[in-house]
Design a protein around this motif. Sequence first.
Motif, mmCIF file in Angstrom:
data_model
loop_
_atom_site.group_PDB
_atom_site.id
_atom_site.type_symbol
_atom_site.label_atom_id
_atom_site.label_comp_id
_atom_site.label_asym_id
_atom_site.label_seq_id
_atom_site.Cartn_x
_atom_site.Cartn_y
_atom_site.Cartn_z
ATOM 1 N N LEU A 1 0.781 -1.051 0.049
ATOM 2 C CA LEU A 1 0.026 -0.072 0.087
ATOM 3 C C LEU A 1 0.802 1.538 -0.105
ATOM 4 O O LEU A 1 1.869 1.279 0.696
ATOM 5 C CB LEU A 1 -0.934 0.108 1.192
ATOM 6 C CG LEU A 1 -1.964 -1.023 1.290
ATOM 7 C CD1 LEU A 1 -2.544 -1.108 2.724
ATOM 8 C CD2 LEU A 1 -3.103 -0.267 0.333
ATOM 9 N N ASP B 1 1.155 5.199 1.131
ATOM 10 C CA ASP B 1 0.177 6.038 2.431
ATOM 11 C C ASP B 1 -0.953 6.409 2.024
ATOM 12 O O ASP B 1 -1.953 6.223 2.565
ATOM 13 C CB ASP B 1 1.085 7.486 2.606
ATOM 14 C CG ASP B 1 2.477 7.126 3.134
ATOM 15 O OD1 ASP B 1 2.544 6.052 3.609
ATOM 16 O OD2 ASP B 1 3.343 7.889 3.223
ATOM 17 N N GLN C 1 -3.214 3.380 2.180
ATOM 18 C CA GLN C 1 -3.465 2.703 3.647
ATOM 19 C C GLN C 1 -4.545 3.656 4.087
ATOM 20 O O GLN C 1 -5.366 2.987 5.034
ATOM 21 C CB GLN C 1 -2.503 2.827 4.442
ATOM 22 C CG GLN C 1 -2.510 2.534 5.667
ATOM 23 C CD GLN C 1 -2.422 1.133 5.864
ATOM 24 O OE1 GLN C 1 -1.802 0.268 5.608
ATOM 25 N NE2 GLN C 1 -3.894 0.652 6.360
ATOM 26 N N ASP D 1 -8.272 1.910 5.161
ATOM 27 C CA ASP D 1 -8.792 2.147 6.681
ATOM 28 C C ASP D 1 -10.295 2.613 6.800
ATOM 29 O O ASP D 1 -11.082 2.396 7.636
ATOM 30 C CB ASP D 1 -7.917 3.037 7.262
ATOM 31 C CG ASP D 1 -6.575 2.530 7.640
ATOM 32 O OD1 ASP D 1 -6.295 1.342 7.521
ATOM 33 O OD2 ASP D 1 -5.397 3.300 8.136
ATOM 34 N N GLU E 1 -5.555 1.242 13.086
ATOM 35 C CA GLU E 1 -4.423 1.336 12.180
ATOM 36 C C GLU E 1 -3.745 0.171 11.929
ATOM 37 O O GLU E 1 -3.267 -0.123 10.649
ATOM 38 C CB GLU E 1 -3.464 2.052 13.164
ATOM 39 C CG GLU E 1 -2.113 2.357 12.426
ATOM 40 C CD GLU E 1 -1.191 3.201 13.058
ATOM 41 O OE1 GLU E 1 0.054 3.252 13.048
ATOM 42 O OE2 GLU E 1 -1.598 3.864 14.145
ATOM 43 N N ARG F 1 -5.749 -2.682 11.636
ATOM 44 C CA ARG F 1 -6.668 -3.607 10.880
ATOM 45 C C ARG F 1 -6.893 -4.805 11.618
ATOM 46 O O ARG F 1 -7.122 -5.999 11.028
ATOM 47 C CB ARG F 1 -6.114 -3.859 9.404
ATOM 48 C CG ARG F 1 -5.996 -2.450 8.549
ATOM 49 C CD ARG F 1 -5.978 -2.936 7.149
ATOM 50 N NE ARG F 1 -5.004 -3.955 6.743
ATOM 51 C CZ ARG F 1 -3.768 -3.571 6.570
ATOM 52 N NH1 ARG F 1 -2.983 -2.499 6.864
ATOM 53 N NH2 ARG F 1 -2.810 -4.788 6.099
#
Length: 293
Positions: free
Chosen positions: A58, A60, A63, A67, A136, A138
Amino acid sequence: MDHFHELNAFIAVVETGGFSAAARKTGQSQSAVSKAVGALERRLGVALLHRSTRKVTLTDQGQRYLDRIKPLVDEIQVADSELTSSTLDVSGLVRIAAPSTFGRLHVLPLIPELLSHHPGLRVDLVLSDAVRDMVEDRIDLAIRVSPVNDPDSVVRRVAETSLVCAGSRHYFAQHGIPKAPAELANHNCLIYGDMTEWPFTGPEGRFNVPVSGNLSSSSVETILAGVLAGVGIGMFHRASLVGEFQHPDVITVLDEFINEPRDVSLVWPKRRFVPTRVRGTTDFFARALPLQI
């Protein structure tokens, strides 16, 4: 291209670590998965994935996007399954976090039974003595043996253990057995994490005793190994004194001053819908853990 299809393709690539594996998981061709993810990136105007010949990771932005959208996609899937009466199908990836020693001794032995009950389930077991950030990292389900003060989480207490002070017979033969908590000032106390004060209970209620020693660690297993080796006295959960750590040379002390239980809890992020795979896994550990500890 269907937006939901793009999201599912993106999540599948992240969870499996590559386009070919995602294609096998979703039953599509690799080119179809790649096309869906590419369409999603073009529509958003950002790169979500770093692509190389060896792996996919991923960015940034990817990610942050994952999320935000993963819980939403999970809720849509749960809502769909509820309407189509398929809630008994517990399948997919579930990421479970647990303390290292407790997880190895009590959670890991239950994984084969969990997978036997739910063959479609895939488990990613994260063992760490650090308290993980569930969003954060997961994490779908955390198993905690410590107080949980998180307003964004649901906490389900399923069992309890207690603290114990323990040392080896060899250590006590050399240094004597403490008869009262204050006597720990004369002993080598092995420090786990930041526990430089140990909690006790006396006739006048709870009190803490400052302790110190020549060995400290963020790992419970290191403290347990130090106790087994006769280095000093440790304080940890009684649930840790099983398996190889249930050694005839290790004895507990000051038991009459330690009577405060520690909850074993299942914790998951608070949200309107809980994915079927998480509900099934949670229900399994709620039944099985009390029998294991």
